[in-house]
Design a protein around this motif. Structure first.
Motif, PDB file in Angstrom:
ATOM      1  N   GLN A 230      54.558  12.291  46.805  1.00  0.00           N
ATOM      2  CA  GLN A 230      54.776  12.346  47.903  1.00  0.00           C
ATOM      3  C   GLN A 230      55.108  13.470  49.069  1.00  0.00           C
ATOM      4  OE1 GLN A 230      58.230   9.213  49.139  1.00  0.00           O
ATOM      5  NE2 GLN A 230      58.201   9.279  47.366  1.00  0.00           N
ATOM      6  N   ARG A 231      54.689  13.440  50.345  1.00  0.00           N
ATOM      7  CA  ARG A 231      55.145  14.789  50.954  1.00  0.00           C
ATOM      8  C   ARG A 231      56.504  14.578  51.154  1.00  0.00           C
ATOM      9  NH1 ARG A 231      50.388  15.369  55.414  1.00  0.00           N
ATOM     10  NH2 ARG A 231      52.695  16.677  56.676  1.00  0.00           N
ATOM     11  N   GLU A 232      56.783  15.981  50.940  1.00  0.00           N
ATOM     12  CA  GLU A 232      57.640  16.956  50.300  1.00  0.00           C
ATOM     13  C   GLU A 232      58.358  17.534  51.972  1.00  0.00           C
ATOM     14  OE1 GLU A 232      61.398  19.421  50.479  1.00  0.00           O
ATOM     15  OE2 GLU A 232      59.775  20.288  50.404  1.00  0.00           O
ATOM     16  N   THR A 233      59.865  17.285  52.492  1.00  0.00           N
ATOM     17  CA  THR A 233      60.029  17.152  53.796  1.00  0.00           C
ATOM     18  C   THR A 233      60.075  19.064  54.171  1.00  0.00           C
ATOM     19  OG1 THR A 233      62.210  16.464  53.333  1.00  0.00           O
ATOM     20  CG2 THR A 233      60.714  15.044  54.330  1.00  0.00           C
ATOM     21  N   SER A 234      60.811  19.520  53.198  1.00  0.00           N
ATOM     22  CA  SER A 234      61.321  20.736  53.932  1.00  0.00           C
ATOM     23  C   SER A 234      59.581  21.842  53.504  1.00  0.00           C
ATOM     24  CB  SER A 234      62.510  21.353  52.887  1.00  0.00           C
ATOM     25  OG  SER A 234      61.715  21.432  51.698  1.00  0.00           O
ATOM     26  N   SER A 235      58.773  21.924  52.780  1.00  0.00           N
ATOM     27  CA  SER A 235      57.605  22.336  52.944  1.00  0.00           C
ATOM     28  C   SER A 235      57.244  22.477  54.057  1.00  0.00           C
ATOM     29  CB  SER A 235      56.625  21.829  52.402  1.00  0.00           C
ATOM     30  OG  SER A 235      56.970  21.192  50.646  1.00  0.00           O
ATOM     31  N   THR A 236      56.011  23.377  54.259  1.00  0.00           N
ATOM     32  CA  THR A 236      55.899  24.208  55.907  1.00  0.00           C
ATOM     33  C   THR A 236      54.398  22.784  56.466  1.00  0.00           C
ATOM     34  OG1 THR A 236      55.851  25.921  54.893  1.00  0.00           O
ATOM     35  CG2 THR A 236      54.267  25.837  56.887  1.00  0.00           C
ATOM     36  N   GLY A 237      54.917  22.424  57.462  1.00  0.00           N
ATOM     37  CA  GLY A 237      54.057  21.747  57.191  1.00  0.00           C
ATOM     38  C   GLY A 237      52.144  21.310  57.569  1.00  0.00           C
ATOM     39  N   ALA A 248      43.464  12.949  50.741  1.00  0.00           N
ATOM     40  CA  ALA A 248      42.397  12.148  51.411  1.00  0.00           C
ATOM     41  C   ALA A 248      40.464  12.357  51.064  1.00  0.00           C
ATOM     42  CB  ALA A 248      42.920  12.147  52.588  1.00  0.00           C
ATOM     43  N   ARG A 249      40.381  13.591  51.254  1.00  0.00           N
ATOM     44  CA  ARG A 249      39.034  13.204  51.455  1.00  0.00           C
ATOM     45  C   ARG A 249      38.166  13.966  50.137  1.00  0.00           C
ATOM     46  NH1 ARG A 249      38.955  18.682  52.926  1.00  0.00           N
ATOM     47  NH2 ARG A 249      38.474  19.674  51.265  1.00  0.00           N
ATOM     48  N   LEU A 250      38.909  13.669  48.943  1.00  0.00           N
ATOM     49  CA  LEU A 250      38.244  14.101  47.569  1.00  0.00           C
ATOM     50  C   LEU A 250      38.236  12.805  47.358  1.00  0.00           C
ATOM     51  CD1 LEU A 250      39.595  17.813  46.363  1.00  0.00           C
ATOM     52  CD2 LEU A 250      36.842  16.594  46.852  1.00  0.00           C
ATOM     53  N   GLY A 251      38.830  11.978  47.782  1.00  0.00           N
ATOM     54  CA  GLY A 251      39.447  10.173  47.551  1.00  0.00           C
ATOM     55  C   GLY A 251      40.400  10.046  46.937  1.00  0.00           C
ATOM     56  N   TYR A 252      41.718  11.075  46.886  1.00  0.00           N
ATOM     57  CA  TYR A 252      42.973  10.625  46.387  1.00  0.00           C
ATOM     58  C   TYR A 252      43.431  10.663  47.222  1.00  0.00           C
ATOM     59  CZ  TYR A 252      39.707  13.692  43.181  1.00  0.00           C
ATOM     60  OH  TYR A 252      38.888  13.870  41.925  1.00  0.00           O
ATOM     61  N   GLY A 253      43.455   9.627  47.836  1.00  0.00           N
ATOM     62  CA  GLY A 253      44.352   9.190  48.853  1.00  0.00           C
ATOM     63  C   GLY A 253      45.589   8.292  48.697  1.00  0.00           C
ATOM     64  N   ASP A 254      45.310   7.351  46.845  1.00  0.00           N
ATOM     65  CA  ASP A 254      46.592   6.689  46.064  1.00  0.00           C
ATOM     66  C   ASP A 254      47.463   7.722  45.899  1.00  0.00           C
ATOM     67  OD1 ASP A 254      45.341   4.426  48.029  1.00  0.00           O
ATOM     68  OD2 ASP A 254      44.381   4.096  45.817  1.00  0.00           O
ATOM     69  N   THR A 255      46.721   8.724  45.810  1.00  0.00           N
ATOM     70  CA  THR A 255      48.089   9.472  44.939  1.00  0.00           C
ATOM     71  C   THR A 255      48.318  10.198  45.797  1.00  0.00           C
ATOM     72  OG1 THR A 255      46.196  10.101  42.928  1.00  0.00           O
ATOM     73  CG2 THR A 255      47.798  11.145  43.194  1.00  0.00           C
TER      74      THR A 255
END
Length: 334
Positions: A230-237, A248-255
């Motif tokens: 998951q995207r970590e909320t305090s990380s730089t946007g 996503a471009r590499l096909g890993y959107g499910d990960t």
């Protein structure tokens, strides 16, 4: 990754679930030197071929994890930790990487403790730095061998070093293997945490290297089966967007999924000094909580494919960062 009150800024329901799931870790020994649980049988799994993962060899990364797990507990200041240091340094030197072991002493709840960050500094055409981070110490718990936490990310960074050390990079690239990420006490309570990352950030600030650091990319717990990051909320946007877009471009959107969670981790000392940073971590899933900071964090919980996915994304992000921070007239990798 550290202990009970360590990383959770989630909604109350998730936090309550976490506290229930993490009960029963047993007593803590001062050096976590009790006999390690017998290593789980190495899973007969194979990663994607390196040519399908940007050259990243998930099987090599998995073998590094297996070698670290075979050492046993690797708590900062212990013999196991020193053996892990020797292993990491030996592997990096064997790859021809420029290795800078940075030893330091720090007060801890068990007294003054010697620790060591191991930093690879790969010169680039530009002095601007991209810094990759992992920690290699394990939580001070009986029989805890830390296959996922911290073996998985250390294996990924060793394999990343194999790819990055010999090539000419547009940016200067550092890969830091951090000691002392884990709290010595069961609870996560400042300042008993992130000893290595705080030390590295402070040293880089004093040397002027931090001012040249354009991005910090931390990996932590990235080897589990059915990986879900998951995207970590305090990380730089913008940096989070870059990593997740590459996935996503590499096909890993499910990960690399779009949902979010908040944790505290080794990226925080850099965020506190206004350096862009992102944390790539899988923690907020029931199967991860089943073995997090428990003797069950063994090799059989990991997947070489998960390591390959994360490694592929990391190696794919490098040219994007080179493009973003290219200096006028500098050659950039296509």
């Amino acid at each position: 990754m550290s202990t009970i009150f360590r990383r959770w800024t989630l909604v109350p329901f998730a936090a309550a679930f976490f506290l229930a799931a993490c009960g029963g870790n047993g007593s803590v020994t001062n050096g976590a030197t009790s006999e390690a649980a017998p290593p789980a049988e190495t899973p007969q799994q194979t990663a994607p071929a390196p040519e399908k993962a940007g050259g990243f060899d998930g099987q090599r990364a998995f073998q590094h994890v297996a070698d670290l797990v075979a050492i046993g507990p690797r708590t900062a200041g212990t013999d196991g930790n020193h053996r892990a240091q020797d292993y990491i340094i030996g592997q990096l030197k064997g790859l021809g990487c420029p290795v800078d072991p940075e030893a330091f002493h720090t007060p801890t709840p068990i007294g003054d403790t010697e620790m060591k960050n191991i930093v690879v500094k790969i010169p680039g055409n530009s002095p601007d730095i991209v810094l990759f981070l992992t920690h290699y110490d394990t939580k001070r718990l009986p029989n805890f061998v830390g296959a996922d936490d911290s073996g998985s990310s250390t294996g990924v960074m060793l394999e990343l070093a194999r790819l990055l050390c010999p090539r000419k990079n547009a940016l200067t690239i550092w890969i830091a293997f951090l000691d002392g990420e884990e709290a010595f006490n069961l609870e996560w309570k400042d300042p008993d945490n992130t000893y290595g990352s705080r030390e590295l950030a402070a040293r880089m600030a004093l040397s002027g290297d931090l001012a040249r650091t354009k991005a910090v990319i931390l990996a932590d717990m990235v080897g589990g089966k059915n990986l879900r990051l998951q995207r970590e909320t305090s990380s730089t946007g913008w940096l989070t967007d870059m990593v997740w877009s590459a996935a996503a471009r590499l096909g890993y959107g499910d990960t690399f999924v779009s949902s979010q969670m908040g944790v505290t981790d080794d990226h925080d000392p850099f965020l506190a000094r206004h350096v862009p940073a992102v944390d790539i971590i899988d923690l907020d899933t029931p199967q991860r909580l089943d073995y997090w900071h428990k003797p069950q964090d063994t090799l059989d919980k990991l997947s070489p494919t998960s390591l390959a996915i994360v490694g592929h994304v990391l190696i794919a992000v490098v040219p994007q960062l080179e493009q973003k921070f290219a200096r006028p007239g500098a050659a950039v990798r296509p």
